[in-house]
Scaffold this active site. Structure first.
Site, PDB file in Angstrom:
ATOM      1  N   ARG A 135       0.852  -1.184   0.000  1.00  0.00           N
ATOM      2  CA  ARG A 135       0.000   0.000   0.000  1.00  0.00           C
ATOM      3  C   ARG A 135       0.892   1.239   0.000  1.00  0.00           C
ATOM      4  O   ARG A 135       1.876   1.287   0.745  1.00  0.00           O
ATOM      5  CB  ARG A 135      -0.893  -0.014   1.254  1.00  0.00           C
ATOM      6  CG  ARG A 135      -1.933   1.076   1.265  1.00  0.00           C
ATOM      7  CD  ARG A 135      -2.763   1.032   2.542  1.00  0.00           C
ATOM      8  NE  ARG A 135      -2.229   1.935   3.548  1.00  0.00           N
ATOM      9  CZ  ARG A 135      -2.931   2.445   4.566  1.00  0.00           C
ATOM     10  NH1 ARG A 135      -4.211   2.122   4.708  1.00  0.00           N
ATOM     11  NH2 ARG A 135      -2.368   3.237   5.442  1.00  0.00           N
ATOM     12  N   TYR A 146      -3.049  11.189   8.304  1.00  0.00           N
ATOM     13  CA  TYR A 146      -3.155   9.845   8.858  1.00  0.00           C
ATOM     14  C   TYR A 146      -2.640   8.823   7.845  1.00  0.00           C
ATOM     15  O   TYR A 146      -2.948   8.896   6.665  1.00  0.00           O
ATOM     16  CB  TYR A 146      -4.618   9.557   9.189  1.00  0.00           C
ATOM     17  CG  TYR A 146      -4.830   8.187   9.760  1.00  0.00           C
ATOM     18  CD1 TYR A 146      -4.409   7.884  11.043  1.00  0.00           C
ATOM     19  CD2 TYR A 146      -5.437   7.188   9.007  1.00  0.00           C
ATOM     20  CE1 TYR A 146      -4.595   6.630  11.575  1.00  0.00           C
ATOM     21  CE2 TYR A 146      -5.631   5.929   9.530  1.00  0.00           C
ATOM     22  CZ  TYR A 146      -5.203   5.653  10.819  1.00  0.00           C
ATOM     23  OH  TYR A 146      -5.383   4.407  11.334  1.00  0.00           O
ATOM     24  N   ASP A 188      -5.241   3.868   0.003  1.00  0.00           N
ATOM     25  CA  ASP A 188      -6.411   4.071   0.864  1.00  0.00           C
ATOM     26  C   ASP A 188      -6.787   5.556   0.862  1.00  0.00           C
ATOM     27  O   ASP A 188      -5.988   6.406   1.261  1.00  0.00           O
ATOM     28  CB  ASP A 188      -6.041   3.627   2.295  1.00  0.00           C
ATOM     29  CG  ASP A 188      -7.247   3.555   3.222  1.00  0.00           C
ATOM     30  OD1 ASP A 188      -8.316   4.076   2.848  1.00  0.00           O
ATOM     31  OD2 ASP A 188      -7.100   2.972   4.319  1.00  0.00           O
ATOM     32  N   HIS A 200      -9.324   6.765   2.580  1.00  0.00           N
ATOM     33  CA  HIS A 200      -9.835   7.047   3.920  1.00  0.00           C
ATOM     34  C   HIS A 200     -11.065   7.944   3.951  1.00  0.00           C
ATOM     35  O   HIS A 200     -11.156   8.873   4.754  1.00  0.00           O
ATOM     36  CB  HIS A 200      -8.711   7.602   4.814  1.00  0.00           C
ATOM     37  CG  HIS A 200      -8.564   6.743   6.027  1.00  0.00           C
ATOM     38  ND1 HIS A 200      -9.283   6.950   7.165  1.00  0.00           N
ATOM     39  CD2 HIS A 200      -7.840   5.637   6.229  1.00  0.00           C
ATOM     40  CE1 HIS A 200      -8.995   6.018   8.034  1.00  0.00           C
ATOM     41  NE2 HIS A 200      -8.128   5.199   7.494  1.00  0.00           N
ATOM     42  N   GLU A 203      -9.061   2.129  -2.027  1.00  0.00           N
ATOM     43  CA  GLU A 203      -9.884   1.776  -0.858  1.00  0.00           C
ATOM     44  C   GLU A 203     -10.589   3.004  -0.277  1.00  0.00           C
ATOM     45  O   GLU A 203      -9.984   4.091  -0.217  1.00  0.00           O
ATOM     46  CB  GLU A 203      -8.946   1.164   0.187  1.00  0.00           C
ATOM     47  CG  GLU A 203      -9.595   0.915   1.533  1.00  0.00           C
ATOM     48  CD  GLU A 203      -8.579   0.509   2.578  1.00  0.00           C
ATOM     49  OE1 GLU A 203      -7.413   0.226   2.218  1.00  0.00           O
ATOM     50  OE2 GLU A 203      -8.944   0.491   3.765  1.00  0.00           O
ATOM     51  N   GLU A 252     -14.100  -1.449   5.769  1.00  0.00           N
ATOM     52  CA  GLU A 252     -13.437  -1.790   7.037  1.00  0.00           C
ATOM     53  C   GLU A 252     -14.252  -1.330   8.247  1.00  0.00           C
ATOM     54  O   GLU A 252     -14.060  -1.844   9.332  1.00  0.00           O
ATOM     55  CB  GLU A 252     -12.008  -1.224   7.086  1.00  0.00           C
ATOM     56  CG  GLU A 252     -11.942   0.290   7.170  1.00  0.00           C
ATOM     57  CD  GLU A 252     -10.507   0.822   7.144  1.00  0.00           C
ATOM     58  OE1 GLU A 252      -9.681   0.295   6.398  1.00  0.00           O
ATOM     59  OE2 GLU A 252     -10.242   1.780   7.893  1.00  0.00           O
ATOM     60  N   ARG A 276     -13.760  -5.302   2.503  1.00  0.00           N
ATOM     61  CA  ARG A 276     -12.707  -4.979   3.471  1.00  0.00           C
ATOM     62  C   ARG A 276     -13.028  -5.388   4.900  1.00  0.00           C
ATOM     63  O   ARG A 276     -12.239  -5.158   5.810  1.00  0.00           O
ATOM     64  CB  ARG A 276     -12.455  -3.464   3.443  1.00  0.00           C
ATOM     65  CG  ARG A 276     -11.702  -3.003   2.237  1.00  0.00           C
ATOM     66  CD  ARG A 276     -10.230  -3.373   2.310  1.00  0.00           C
ATOM     67  NE  ARG A 276      -9.491  -2.537   3.232  1.00  0.00           N
ATOM     68  CZ  ARG A 276      -8.503  -2.966   4.011  1.00  0.00           C
ATOM     69  NH1 ARG A 276      -8.161  -4.230   4.031  1.00  0.00           N
ATOM     70  NH2 ARG A 276      -7.864  -2.134   4.804  1.00  0.00           N
ATOM     71  N   GLU A 293      -4.602  -7.765   4.363  1.00  0.00           N
ATOM     72  CA  GLU A 293      -3.772  -6.687   4.903  1.00  0.00           C
ATOM     73  C   GLU A 293      -3.002  -7.235   6.104  1.00  0.00           C
ATOM     74  O   GLU A 293      -3.564  -7.926   6.944  1.00  0.00           O
ATOM     75  CB  GLU A 293      -4.654  -5.516   5.341  1.00  0.00           C
ATOM     76  CG  GLU A 293      -3.882  -4.323   5.860  1.00  0.00           C
ATOM     77  CD  GLU A 293      -4.800  -3.180   6.288  1.00  0.00           C
ATOM     78  OE1 GLU A 293      -5.992  -3.424   6.558  1.00  0.00           O
ATOM     79  OE2 GLU A 293      -4.323  -2.034   6.352  1.00  0.00           O
ATOM     80  N   TRP A 309     -11.697  11.785   7.597  1.00  0.00           N
ATOM     81  CA  TRP A 309     -10.231  11.610   7.631  1.00  0.00           C
ATOM     82  C   TRP A 309      -9.838  10.246   7.134  1.00  0.00           C
ATOM     83  O   TRP A 309      -8.722   9.854   7.124  1.00  0.00           O
ATOM     84  CB  TRP A 309      -9.699  11.843   9.038  1.00  0.00           C
ATOM     85  CG  TRP A 309     -10.251  10.908  10.047  1.00  0.00           C
ATOM     86  CD1 TRP A 309     -11.431  11.029  10.723  1.00  0.00           C
ATOM     87  CD2 TRP A 309      -9.685   9.679  10.483  1.00  0.00           C
ATOM     88  NE1 TRP A 309     -11.620   9.956  11.544  1.00  0.00           N
ATOM     89  CE2 TRP A 309     -10.548   9.113  11.416  1.00  0.00           C
ATOM     90  CE3 TRP A 309      -8.503   9.013  10.163  1.00  0.00           C
ATOM     91  CZ2 TRP A 309     -10.290   7.894  12.035  1.00  0.00           C
ATOM     92  CZ3 TRP A 309      -8.240   7.812  10.787  1.00  0.00           C
ATOM     93  CH2 TRP A 309      -9.128   7.247  11.715  1.00  0.00           C
TER      94      TRP A 309
HETATM   95  O1  KDG Z   1      -8.815   1.788  13.520  1.00  0.00           O
HETATM   96  C1  KDG Z   1      -8.727   2.409  12.289  1.00  0.00           C
HETATM   97  C2  KDG Z   1      -7.561   1.851  11.506  1.00  0.00           C
HETATM   98  O2  KDG Z   1      -7.481   0.490  11.639  1.00  0.00           O
HETATM   99  C3  KDG Z   1      -7.708   2.151  10.056  1.00  0.00           C
HETATM  100  O3  KDG Z   1      -7.811   3.515   9.893  1.00  0.00           O
HETATM  101  C4  KDG Z   1      -6.578   1.600   9.251  1.00  0.00           C
HETATM  102  O4  KDG Z   1      -7.581   2.398   7.225  1.00  0.00           O
HETATM  103  C5  KDG Z   1      -6.911   1.577   7.795  1.00  0.00           C
HETATM  104  C6  KDG Z   1      -6.406   0.442   7.009  1.00  0.00           C
HETATM  105  O5  KDG Z   1      -6.786   0.360   5.849  1.00  0.00           O
HETATM  106  O6  KDG Z   1      -5.659  -0.354   7.549  1.00  0.00           O
HETATM  107 MG    MG Z   2      -8.376   1.598   5.370  1.00  0.00          MG
END
Ligand code: KDG
Ligand code: MG
Length: 412
Positions: free
Chosen positions: A147, A159, A220, A222, A246, A272, A293, A349, A412
């Site tokens: 990634r 982040y 990602d 996010h 993602e 996720e 995910r 992952e 975020w």
């Molecule tokens: O708890 C939140 C994280 O696990 C997350 O933000 C990590 O986006 C993430 C990822 O794809 O691993």
């Molecule tokens: Mg993620």
């Protein structure tokens, strides 16, 4: 095989983990991961105050019946806390069933469908040079899929970037150990989507030029984009052949992905933060995604995620289970057993846990040549060292959050 004892253990070796530990009348111990990053104690209360007493005296072999009982009897269905609590019970019961049978859980789920699980790690950097070093470090650790997250010029802290300002403030701690930063208030980060959309394609171009066309690359978003911004990113990254993009748009609006899909052939992954098959129903049925995910820990356990992935399989949609460090080694083991057994496995992952976490959770999985395997210990193959766990009491921790330049709170 009657459940005689149920304990909820909170430990914070590198970060907080919530583990359900069940013990049966014939001496089997089962473990389940119930960690919800930044809201850990809510699950602890759900389990301790509302679930543990319902488990004592139950037949541990009745996994499906216990799942349905916990899900339907509560009346208040779904949601991250409820589904993580049910997931922990489900995982612990599969662990016990495996130990009672003398078989690893993947054998109970139908046996291995492959020899190992392709896994991806997280490379990141403040500039291309630092990012390339991070990619090389991951390759040296065996990763075959990576990634890519990059800092954006003009923004101070994003982040997912290991070397950003937050990282420095943490004196070099791995970012993945501390996105849930210990402290009484979430850290604030900044964001500008237009700068990001301009910058990210240049990063992928540089990475492809440096590392060639073969290596599977992921990214990602996010949840930060609007549908049209997401469509634009997917389109601009097409020349760089991503394995997936993602969480481009906020996960709670599945219809946004229709528009994204109309504009790009870049594969999409989402979910996720999803908890049940119903969160996925529309996007699977309309074939708006390519990868699911969801994590075992947050999707109601092995039983419920297996059903979700079987539904996805009808549409050639594959698994891409969430596996950051806030999934405990127990949750990771459950993911590996499920991933090894299903037909439509895509990728796993995998971010390595720190040494303290590994001392609390003794694990029997293997990592070789970019592939994970859960191992052949009976059950899930993870043992909880209670003495070590006791050395690391809970510490309050929060995930960060984002503000735009004008102060508006942003995804975020
Ligand atoms: O708890 C939140 C994280 O696990 C997350 O933000 C990590 O986006 C993430 C990822 O794809 O691993
Ligand atoms: Mg993620």
């Amino acid at each position: 095989m009657i459940i005689e004892r149920a304990d909820v253990i909170v430990t914070s070796p590198d970060r907080n983990f919530v583990t359900l530990r069940l013990e049966t009348s014939d001496g089997h111990v089962g473990l389940g991961d119930a960690t919800v990053n930044g809201r850990e104690l809510a699950v602890v209360s759900y389990l301790r105050d509302h679930v543990v007493q319902l488990l004592i005296g139950r037949d541990a072999s009745r996994i499906e019946d216990t799942w349905q009982f916990l899900y339907r009897s509560a009346y208040w269905r779904r949601g991250p806390i409820t589904m993580a609590a049910i997931a922990a019970v489900d995982m612990a019961l599969w662990d016990i069933k495996g130990k009672a049978a003398g078989l690893p859980v993947y054998q109970l789920l139908g046996g291995a469908s492959r020899t190992g699980l392709l896994a991806y790690g997280h490379a990141s950097g403040r500039d291309n040079e630092e990012l390339f070093d991070s990619v090389r470090k991951h390759q040296a650790e065996g990763y075959k899929a990576i990634r890519i997250q990059a800092a954006v010029p003009g923004l101070t802290s994003i982040y997912g970037i290991a070397s950003n300002a937050t990282f420095e403030a943490n004196k070099g701690a791995r970012y993945d150990h501390e996105p849930a930063q210990r402290g009484a208030f979430p850290a604030e980060e900044d964001w500008d989507t237009r700068s990001y959309l301009r910058h990210i394609p240049t990063v992928f171009e540089a990475v492809r030029n440096e590392f060639g066309p073969e290596i599977p690359l992921l990214h990602d978003g996010h949840h930060r984009m609007t549908p049209i911004q997401a469509a634009s990113l997917g389109k601009s990254l097409e020349p760089f052949d991503l394995f997936w993009l993602e969480d481009l748009t906020p996960a709670e609006n599945p219809e946004a992905l229709r528009l994204v899909r109309q504009h790009t052939t870049t594969p999409l992954a989402i979910g996720e933060i999803f908890n049940t098959v119903w969160d996925y129903q529309q996007i699977i049925r309309e074939q708006l995604i390519d990868y699911v995910r969801g994590a075992v820990t947050h999707m109601g356990g092995i039983s419920h995620l297996k059903k979700t992935l079987e539904y996805a399989a009808q549409y050639q949609i594959k698994s891409g289970m969430h596996g950051p460090t806030d999934i405990s080694p127990v949750g990771m083991a459950a993911a590996m057993h499920l991933g090894l057994s299903i037909h439509n496995f895509g990728i796993q992952e995998y971010m390595k846990h720190g040494a303290a976490t590994d001392s609390v959770f003794e694990q029997s999985f293997t990592w070789a040549d970019g592939m994970l395997h859960p191992g052949d210990e009976p059950g899930l193959g993870v043992a909880l060292n209670l003495d070590e766990a006791g050395r690391y009491p809970y510490e309050q921790a929060y995930l960060p959050y984002n503000r735009l330049a004008d102060g508006t709170v942003h995804d975020w």
